[in-house]
Design a protein around this motif. Structure first.
Motif, short mmCIF file in Angstrom:
data_model
loop_
_atom_site.label_atom_id
_atom_site.label_comp_id
_atom_site.label_asym_id
_atom_site.label_seq_id
_atom_site.Cartn_x
_atom_site.Cartn_y
_atom_site.Cartn_z
N ARG A 147 0.84 -1.21 0.00
CA ARG A 147 0.00 0.00 0.00
C ARG A 147 0.87 1.25 0.00
NH1 ARG A 147 -3.04 -1.60 3.80
NH2 ARG A 147 -2.06 -0.55 5.55
N GLN B 188 -8.03 5.12 -6.12
CA GLN B 188 -8.76 3.97 -6.67
C GLN B 188 -7.83 2.79 -6.88
OE1 GLN B 188 -12.09 3.70 -7.15
NE2 GLN B 188 -12.32 5.74 -6.27
N GLN C 176 -7.05 1.17 -3.51
CA GLN C 176 -8.20 0.45 -2.98
C GLN C 176 -8.39 -0.89 -3.69
OE1 GLN C 176 -11.81 2.75 -2.90
NE2 GLN C 176 -13.10 0.96 -2.54
N GLU D 56 -7.79 -4.81 -2.14
CA GLU D 56 -8.80 -5.88 -2.14
C GLU D 56 -8.25 -7.15 -2.79
OE1 GLU D 56 -13.25 -6.87 -3.93
OE2 GLU D 56 -12.51 -4.80 -3.93
#
Length: 213
Positions: free
Chosen positions: A143, A153, A156, A160
């Motif tokens: 991250r 975006q 994110q 996931e």
């Protein structure tokens, strides 16, 4: 239905979030068994909370593709396959490799140096053999790297996909500490390649890292 999560109490504030974190850790650690059905009330009793925050957390896990809701029965942990993990590795590479190559060309070495503590954190987590703790540190490192692209975006979606890639296969042996240490070492190697702007090494390391995960 047999809950296998170790009994533990949860503080009342942010109950849903704490239950969700605990369930996510149980998925990574293999305590939530693929194919098994778990009821909200039974898990709530284990956590010392009502069934409501458990159901809410499980509904979030359903959105993440970890479980399926069974009306009037509970939640079944979905079964993974080696093919699904390979597909995840391919998608992650398609998404992240171009971004990391672009970052390697543009981000100064001094900025990459600030990510060394995040890479070290994965080594420290791996050394303890704590699989959920390592999974969290691993996601934090990736991250931090992707956040340099200044695309929320992207971060994110990558987060996931990364989380899904960390769920173990059914019946797979527990990951050894040595395997975690080898995986963690790749983070430091990736940083060195990014600092050196060694694009072939960056691409090779990222693809190998995803496939190995």
């Amino acid at each position: 239905m047999r809950p296998v999560i170790p009994a533990q109490k949860v503080l009342r504030h942010s109950v849903r979030g704490q239950v969700l974190d605990a369930l996510r850790a149980a998925l990574v650690d293999g305590e939530l068994v693929p194919g098994e059905i778990y009821s909200g009330p039974a898990l709530g009793e284990r956590f010392g909370v009502s069934a409501t925050p458990v159901r809410e957390a499980m509904q979030q896990l359903a959105l993440e593709g970890a479980v399926e809701c069974l009306p009037n029965r509970g939640f079944r942990v979905l079964t993974r396959t080696a093919r699904s993990l390979a597909e995840l590795a391919e998608v992650r590479a398609l998404l992240e490799v171009p971004v990391m190559l672009r970052l390697a060309r543009s981000v100064p070495a001094a900025t990459w140096e600030t990510l060394r503590p995040a890479a070290l954190a994965t080594v420290e987590a791996a050394a303890t053999g704590d699989l959920p703790g390592y999974a969290e540190a691993d996601r934090a490192f990736h991250r931090a790297v992707l956040s340099l692209a200044d695309n929320g975006q992207l971060v994110q979606i990558a987060e996931e996909l990364h989380r899904r890639a960390q769920w173990p296969l059914p019946g797979a042996p527990r990951v050894r500490c040595a395997d975690l240490m080898a995986d963690a070492a790749e983070h430091s190697a990736l940083l060195e390649a990014l600092i050196a702007q060694d694009l072939p090494a960056v691409e090779s390391l990222v693809r190998t890292h995803f496939a190995g995960a």
